[in-house]
Write an enzyme that holds these catalytic residues in place. Structure first.
Site, mmCIF file in Angstrom:
data_model
loop_
_atom_site.group_PDB
_atom_site.id
_atom_site.type_symbol
_atom_site.label_atom_id
_atom_site.label_comp_id
_atom_site.label_asym_id
_atom_site.label_seq_id
_atom_site.Cartn_x
_atom_site.Cartn_y
_atom_site.Cartn_z
ATOM 1 N N TYR A 105 19.407 -16.189 -39.473
ATOM 2 C CA TYR A 105 19.492 -16.704 -38.113
ATOM 3 C C TYR A 105 18.362 -17.696 -37.847
ATOM 4 O O TYR A 105 17.322 -17.670 -38.514
ATOM 5 C CB TYR A 105 19.477 -15.585 -37.061
ATOM 6 N N CYS A 106 18.586 -18.572 -36.887
ATOM 7 C CA CYS A 106 17.540 -19.472 -36.372
ATOM 8 C C CYS A 106 17.358 -19.126 -34.898
ATOM 9 O O CYS A 106 17.617 -17.996 -34.495
ATOM 10 C CB CYS A 106 17.896 -20.938 -36.603
ATOM 11 N N PHE A 107 16.934 -20.080 -34.084
ATOM 12 C CA PHE A 107 16.678 -19.735 -32.688
ATOM 13 C C PHE A 107 17.969 -19.598 -31.877
ATOM 14 O O PHE A 107 18.173 -18.606 -31.181
ATOM 15 C CB PHE A 107 15.763 -20.762 -32.022
#
Length: 382
Positions: A105-107
């Site tokens: 995941y990222c932001f």
């Protein structure tokens, strides 16, 4: 630098409907946000394998604000290219190879997630990402935390300082160890050498602990009595309200036993922890003494000028005896004074305001027996 399209079929992103199972399964995840983002808050069983480092992210962010998305994307590919790109993809590859069920995941589950997923797919490994990224998972946990605090009944385990509330907490079937999650004993003298988790991580871990208990049953949870703060970590408003309205069990123990228990925690174990941390005995002693002095200083206003001066005098005498003779016993003097002149009067006053919620008082065995009997009776009536 344009990415090569992978012939592998990309899996669907994990959606909100899958978040609870994801977080309860201890499924390995890697976070491709920059380290500065990760340090502010993440989730258990997550490692930080960033797409961009802090300075790279800052440059790309500035470019985005001034020149727009296309220019920022081009700069990102320029900064993370060649050996730099290869090194980061190798880290993702190694993690995903070791954990075939990995998730990334990222932001916000946007460009960084898609780029990371594509670059990893180019090496032959396909990993799903979280739809909405960290922000969506975080929002889900906060909402779930408030829901579960409201839904699950509770008891509050109370008692004067030193009665051993934390010790007996595991003897109840279903508990949330707020001090353990916050890594702080809750009192002015309760600071660990280890730093407390960030406020975000404290809340995330609390939410996951509640989700786990909710999965197992719907019977009451026992919380140790806490103020709004555990060290520097703020309890969620929903939980503050729960602790203020739930029935209370009051733990009793004699004064001498309480002094011995606090002496063991705040002196003997604290010294051992400092010696393990700093190795050099002189440095450990100075750090231990300084931590006590700071704790006494923090309560000087509530303690009062004269009582504060006397407490400092007792503490100085204890540290001096410890220095000259290696004798720790004098520390029991300031502990006794602190209980008599600070903790006990404060606790007794606070308990007097909530006597209507007290459902049981007694020793540790009294409370555990009563609790288990009452829960059995409740289950048998349903």
């Amino acid at each position: 630098m344009a990415s090569i399209k992978s012939p592998l079929q990309m899996p669907s992103p994990l959606t909100t409907l899958q978040f609870e199972a994801l977080l309860l399964s201890n499924r390995p995840m890697f976070d491709v946000r920059a380290p500065i983002e990760f340090d502010k808050g993440a989730f258990p069983n997550v490692v930080n394998l960033p797409l961009m480092l802090d300075h790279e992210r800052e440059e790309v962010g500035t470019c985005y604000k001034k020149q727009g998305q296309d220019a920022a994307l081009a700069l990102g590919h320029q900064l993370v290219n060649g050996d730099t790109k290869d090194s980061r993809v190798k880290q993702w590859h190694a993690f995903s190879s070791a954990h075939p069920d990995a998730v990334l995941y990222c932001f916000r589950g946007g460009m960084r997630s898609k780029i990371s997923q594509q670059w990893l797919a180019d090496t032959g490994i396909v990993v799903p990402f979280v739809e909405g990224g960290y922000k969506a998972l975080r929002t889900f946990l906060i909402e779930r935390l408030d829901e579960l605090v409201e839904e699950l009944p509770a008891f509050v385990l109370s008692g004067r300082t030193g009665t051993g509330k934390t010790e007996i907490l595991p003897q109840f079937d279903r508990t949330i160890d707020l001090e353990g999650i916050a890594k702080h004993r809750g009192s002015s003298f309760g600071k660990y050498i280890e730093e407390q988790p960030s406020q975000i991580n404290f809340e995330n871990n609390l939410a996951i602990a509640l989700m786990q208990l909710n999965k197992e049953a719907k019977t009451p949870i026992v919380y140790e009595d806490e103020s709004r703060l555990v060290g520097c970590r703020l309890l969620p408003i929903s939980l503050q309200n729960k602790l203020k309205s739930s029935p209370i069990m009051v733990l009793h123990d004699n004064f001498e036993a309480r002094v011995e228990r606090i002496f063991g925690e705040y002196v003997v174990k604290a010294i051992a922890a400092w010696e393990q941390e700093l190795v050099a005995p002189n440095e450990a002693f100075l750090a231990f003494g300084d931590s006590l002095i700071q704790s006494v200083f923090r309560i000087r206003k509530r303690l009062g000028s004269e009582a504060h001066k006397h407490l400092v005098k007792l503490l100085d005498q204890s540290l001096e005896l410890q220095t000259k003779q290696g004798d720790l016993s004098a520390h029991k003097g300031w502990i006794s004074y602190l209980l008599t002149h600070y903790y006990d009067p404060m606790y007794d006053y606070q308990l007097s305001l909530k006597q209507d919620r007290v459902v049981m008082q007694g020793t540790s065995s009294d409370l555990v027996t009563w609790y288990k009997t009452s829960q059995c009776n409740t289950l048998n009536t349903h």
